[in-house]
Design a protein around this motif. Structure first.
Motif, PDB file in Angstrom:
ATOM      1  N   VAL A  30       0.870  -1.176   0.000  1.00  4.82           N
ATOM      2  CA  VAL A  30       0.000   0.000   0.000  1.00  4.82           C
ATOM      3  C   VAL A  30       0.903   1.219   0.000  1.00  4.82           C
ATOM      4  N   ASP A  31       0.440   2.290  -0.637  1.00  8.93           N
ATOM      5  CA  ASP A  31       1.164   3.549  -0.472  1.00  8.93           C
ATOM      6  C   ASP A  31       0.395   4.389   0.546  1.00  8.93           C
ATOM      7  N   THR A  32       0.846   5.606   0.796  1.00 14.45           N
ATOM      8  CA  THR A  32       0.212   6.352   1.889  1.00 14.45           C
ATOM      9  C   THR A  32      -1.220   6.736   1.553  1.00 14.45           C
ATOM     10  N   THR A  33      -1.504   6.951   0.262  1.00 11.47           N
ATOM     11  CA  THR A  33      -2.887   7.261  -0.114  1.00 11.47           C
ATOM     12  C   THR A  33      -3.776   6.034   0.102  1.00 11.47           C
TER      13      THR A  33
ATOM     14  N   THR B 286      -4.428   5.645   3.687  1.00 14.79           N
ATOM     15  CA  THR B 286      -5.427   6.606   4.167  1.00 14.79           C
ATOM     16  C   THR B 286      -6.833   6.090   3.888  1.00 14.79           C
TER      17      THR B 286
ATOM     18  N   VAL C 195       3.339   0.495   6.948  1.00 16.30           N
ATOM     19  CA  VAL C 195       2.824   1.716   6.313  1.00 16.30           C
ATOM     20  C   VAL C 195       1.542   2.157   7.008  1.00 16.30           C
TER      21      VAL C 195
ATOM     22  N   VAL D 215       0.864   5.840   8.751  1.00 21.86           N
ATOM     23  CA  VAL D 215      -0.203   6.748   8.324  1.00 21.86           C
ATOM     24  C   VAL D 215      -1.222   6.921   9.450  1.00 21.86           C
TER      25      VAL D 215
END
Lengths: 378, 277
Positions: free
Chosen positions: A68-71, A74, A96, A100
């Motif tokens: 997963v990326d930070t978006t 989120t 991650v 976040v």
């Protein structure tokens, strides 16, 4: 988003790697692949809708999520906040998510509730306006003090600066002033000739145009030129210097910005305006003469009319007004620049304030002069 | 943060199903994401550096070192395709930076994030709006989601409380962090940072270093960092190159700690020992 029933009874959303299944009364939404920014953008509305749906809480199965990326994180955490439960995340994904989660949990700016209070607004405006007036007065006083000090010791005047500003505000504006003046003369002569012709009084066009140009329009139009070309430039230049803390640096070096920056500019504005006004007026008279010639009048007649009706007093009064206008415009421009706030918008605001303030000031001053000249019998 | 209690192991750490995780630390056989070949930069007749070649591997923190005026920032501008190199070529993620146009170039740009030396934040927008801008421009996130995502990015750099402030209302260190938050907006796989810690106090600077390391470990982001802060180089750098004004080119390449202990080049030695050359 389309929903398709799969052979095993589960349902796939038309988004990358999402399946929904029911298991022992619980809804399980399994994600797979990378939950990155584009995937999160596509998933967001659907996932939030699923998470908020009443009934047994949604379980988010992340076992086959690679990354997963930070978006994406989120999105998952926002869904979790809406009631979903996250399970099966790999250590990499968990790291991650933790990061976040901390970021989202950080305290947010306090919202200042907006209260509509017209009385408060009016009061604040009045107080701010008065304060600005007092500040302007203090600025003027400081400038006068520096000017007097320079008068006592003229060597302290920055001659080169003054010459540079005389050139930039004056000689470089002569072309524009000539063009505007000539057009103004042509328009005035032509427009006034039409009604005057009905009385056979076209012969009075030169005196009418001459007096309006010398006393009023010459100084006013020159003032508009100066405010647009020079007042705004002063505000932008000094505003940028203020924003970059160059003005503060000057002050700390023991160099008075008033003497270095403001005085040469204000002097230049004051000295240049009568000349600019004269250039504009003369060009206007030439334009007027051209129209009179086209209407069939002799040049000598036009000149005779001017001599009869227009006096030196009109010219000198106009030039004096022009000098005062120049002082006001340069003063307002410099003050707007030095009073600039911070950030790029401040410079734009200062330039706007300089032009608007300059034009309003010359019109107000012109009104004051009209009363003054009338009382003094000039 | 959990980084302290759960150190991410070095080397390949496969996921349960056998695929390599993105958060693996880079090794010598990690593929290169940036390939710079024979780069030469000139300003008029003044050559800044010539024949600089190196690879940046996926997931590493790659540091560009050197004294003032040796062309570090110019090299960065060459790498992101802002300034054309006098000679040589740069490939990012397999694409030549200078031969792509249109949609392919946009796709490449979306995969890069840049933190500019002075922040380069838009002065008329709040920090939140600054971070939201690339999201609004390049993703289909709903507006409310965008704000939430932007808040998360600001939270990552510790600026949640300043979200509604304008760039002119915050300090220099906060500007740098906000610059990183905006660079992070699209979660690009490659982030370029121009002097992230210059002019910061040691505490803020160390916080930034920790952030860079965490992002690199947890997200597998590749970092290219221009700096001359010794502490920061040793703390975050996996590999570095060093440019030199006199040599007009690259004088060292490798692990910064190795270079500190074993380099024989006099300039490299004085750089790491903080000696006057």
């Amino acid at each position: 988003m389309g929903v398709t029933a799969l052979a095993d009874g589960s349902v796939a959303l038309a988004a990358p790697g999402v399946t929904v299944r029911e298991e022992a009364g619980a809804r399980i939404l399994a994600l797979s692949g990378r939950v990155d920014t584009p995937a999160a953008a596509a998933l967001w509305p659907r996932l939030m809708e699923e998470a908020r749906r009443p009934g047994p809480p949604l379980r988010l199965d992340l076992a086959s999520v690679e990354a997963v990326d930070t978006t994406g994180a989120t999105l998952l955490l926002t869904a979790a906040a809406a009631g979903a439960r996250i399970e099966g995340a790999s250590p990499g994904v968990t790291a991650v998510l933790d990061r976040v989660r901390d970021a989202l949990a950080a305290p947010r700016p306090k919202l200042v509730p907006y209260r509509f209070s017209p009385l408060h607004g009016v009061g604040r405006r009045v107080v701010n306006g008065l304060a600005a007036g007092v500040e302007a007065l203090a600025f003027l006083g400081e400038l006068l003090f520096v000017a007097l000090a320079t008068l006592v010791r003229p060597g302290r005047l920055r001659g080169r600066e003054l010459l540079r500003h005389l050139d930039e505000a004056g000689t470089r504006a002569f072309g524009l002033a000539t063009l505007l003046g000539a057009l103004l003369g042509v328009i005035l002569a032509f427009q006034s000739a039409i009604p005057l012709r009905q009385f056979g009084a076209e012969i009075f066009v030169p005196s009418l145009v001459g007096i309006s140009l010398l006393r009023e329009l010459g100084p006013l139009m020159a003032g508009v030129v100066l405010a647009g070309r020079t007042g705004s430039a002063y505000a932008a230049e000094l505003g940028t210097m203020t924003v970059n803390e160059e003005v503060a640096a000057l002050r700390i070096m023991g160099i008075d910005p008033m003497a270095l920056l403001v005085l040469p500019r204000v002097l230049a504005g004051m000295l240049v305006m009568p000349v600019l006004s004269l250039v504009l007026t003369l060009a206007g008279l030439v334009g007027m003469a051209l129209i009179m010639r086209l209407l069939g009048f002799q040049m000598t007649t036009v000149a005779q009319q001017l001599v009869n009706f227009v006096s030196l007093k009109d010219l000198l009064g106009g030039l004096f007004k022009a000098a005062v206008f120049g002082l006001a415009i340069a003063f307002i421009g410099c003050r707007a620049g030095l009073g600039a706030g911070r950030g790029p918008r401040a410079v734009g605001d200062a330039a706007t304030a300089a032009v608007v303030g300059g034009i309003v000031a010359i019109v107000l001053l012109d009104g004051a002069f009209a009363v003054l000249f009338e009382r003094l019998g000039l | 943060m959990n980084e302290g209690t759960q150190p991410v192991p070095q080397g390949t750490r496969p996921l349960p199903d056998g695929r390599p995780a993105i958060s693996d630390a880079p090794g010598p056989d990690t593929p290169a994401v940036i390939e710079a070949r024979d780069l030469t930069a000139r300003f008029g007749s003044n050559t800044l550096f010539r024949h600089v070649s190196f690879d940046v591997r996926r997931g590493e923190v790659f540091v560009i070192l050197g004294g003032s005026g040796c062309g570090k920032s110019s090299l960065l501008k060459l790498m992101i395709g802002l300034v054309p190199p006098a000679e040589g070529r740069v490939g990012i993620l397999g694409t030549d930076v200078w031969s792509t146009e249109g949609a392919a170039r946009l796709a490449l740009l979306k995969r890069l994030g840049v933190m500019w030396q002075q922040g380069a934040l838009f002065g008329s927008q709040t920090l939140l709006e600054n971070v939201e801008m690339p999201l609004a421009e390049h993703t289909r996130l709903p507006a409310a989601a965008r704000a939430e995502v932007a808040r998360a990015k600001l939270g990552l750099v510790g600026l949640s409380e300043a979200a509604d402030r304008l760039p002119s209302e915050i300090s220099g260190g906060m500007l740098k962090r906000a610059g990183i938050a905006r660079a992070l907006a699209l979660d690009p796989p490659i982030l370029f940072l121009d002097e992230p810690s210059a002019g910061l106090d040691p505490i803020t600077s160390a916080g930034l270093d920790a952030l860079i390391r965490d992002l690199s470990r947890s997200l597998g982001t590749t970092f290219v960092v221009v700096t001359h802060e010794l502490a920061s180089i040793l703390a975050i750098g996996d590999r570095c190159i060093m440019l030199d004004k006199e040599a007009k080119g690259m004088i060292a390449e490798g692990d910064p700690r190795e270079l500190r202990d074993h380099s024989t080049h006099p300039t490299v030695r004085s750089f790491f020992r903080r000696e006057a050359a």
